[in-house]
Write an enzyme that holds these catalytic residues in place. Structure first.
Site, PDB file in Angstrom:
ATOM      1  N   TYR A 167       4.843  37.016   4.277  1.00 50.60           N
ATOM      2  CA  TYR A 167       3.454  36.864   3.844  1.00 50.60           C
ATOM      3  C   TYR A 167       3.008  38.048   2.993  1.00 50.60           C
ATOM      4  O   TYR A 167       2.429  37.869   1.913  1.00 50.60           O
ATOM      5  CB  TYR A 167       2.549  36.714   5.068  1.00 50.60           C
ATOM      6  N   VAL A 177       0.381  22.197  -3.539  1.00 47.58           N
ATOM      7  CA  VAL A 177       0.559  23.156  -4.633  1.00 47.58           C
ATOM      8  C   VAL A 177       2.017  23.542  -4.852  1.00 47.58           C
ATOM      9  O   VAL A 177       2.381  24.029  -5.931  1.00 47.58           O
ATOM     10  CB  VAL A 177      -0.280  24.434  -4.421  1.00 47.58           C
TER      11      VAL A 177
END
Length: 274
Positions: A153, A62
């Site tokens: 994250y 991706v």
């Protein structure tokens, strides 16, 4: 009830964990599913267990625009259209503060977790305009509440939440709904690997159970059921929503796990994963 009958789902990160559970749910609900992963071994394993004419596997990353452009084109060539894009692919490493995170680590997590959504939307939006389709992003509870030792994250998941809302506004005139699902702890292969790396492995399972007021850390099927709702006509008037699937983990702080006698180690960090 086949609430996704004849729909085509483009699902990234669909060979493990939440993504794999979603792929099974979507197929059972009547959808044709194009499953995208960059992991050859995982793709092979998944194909051995879950394969028929309505499941199409594509090896693609991706974070690489040419890969996703090719994957979108291949899906349309194979199934004729795309009704749903589920951006589930994600990485959670590194487990570090901002200052301890390298440029390469920072770029990798953003390129997968955020830029991956940019790529699928850029190359898939024309198909979704034709079908008045749906975009679903897999976010995380930590994108809203934060998490120590996972700066990059949590930053990506906060970005996913904001991006979801902006995209919902941008594409509503075309009849396209955009939502996100936000789990807390979920038993996935990634979480199990993380658990085995912790200094207090024997207590991790009870710790992960206790951070959820409902009393347990779920498997990915719990999240998949909510994803199925969000991509179905049952959620036809829901857009711009960041829906927690957290067992109430965000509702307040409690001290869940006692330290072993004589152990001054801090509690392990909760790991919210794809």
């Amino acid at each position: 009830m086949q609430i996704l009958k004849d729909k085509v789902v483009f699902l990234t990160g669909g060979t493990e964990g939440i993504g794999y559970e979603c792929a099974k749910r979507y197929y059972k609900a009547g959808a044709k599913v194009s499953i995208i992963t960059h992991k050859k071994h995982s793709l092979h394993q998944c194909r051995m267990q879950f394969f028929n004419d309505d499941i199409y596997y594509i090896l693609a990353d991706v974070s690489i625009p040419a890969d996703i452009e090719r994957a979108i084109e291949a899906t349309i060539a194979h199934f004729g259209k795309i009704d749903i894009i589920h951006n589930n692919a994600g990485v959670s490493s590194p487990s570090k503060t901002v200052c301890d995170t390298t440029d390469a680590e920072w770029d990798k997590v953003f390129n997968v977790n955020v830029k991956g959504i940019y790529h699928t939307t850029k190359y898939g939006i024309a198909a979704l305009k034709q079908t008045k389709g749906i975009i679903l992003n897999t976010s995380s509870l930590v994108g809203d509440i934060g998490q120590d030792q996972h700066a990059a994250y949590t930053a990506t998941k906060g970005a996913v939440n904001a991006l979801t809302k902006s995209m919902a506004l941008d594409y509503a005139p075309f009849g396209i709904r955009v939502n996100a699902v936000a789990p807390a702890g979920v038993w996935t292969p990634m979480l199990r690997r993380w658990s085995n790396q912790q200094p207090n492995v024997a207590h991790i399972e009870s710790y992960l159970d206790e951070i959820h007021p409902l009393g347990y850390c779920p498997e990915g099927d719990v999240v998949a059921d909510v994803c199925l709702f969000l991509v179905s006509e049952q959620a036809r008037f829901v857009t711009g929503c960041i829906l927690p699937v957290s067992g109430g983990a965000e509702l307040g702080y409690r001290k869940y796990m006692e330290r072993p006698a004589g152990n001054n180690a801090v509690l392990p960090n909760q790991k919210a994963v794809e």
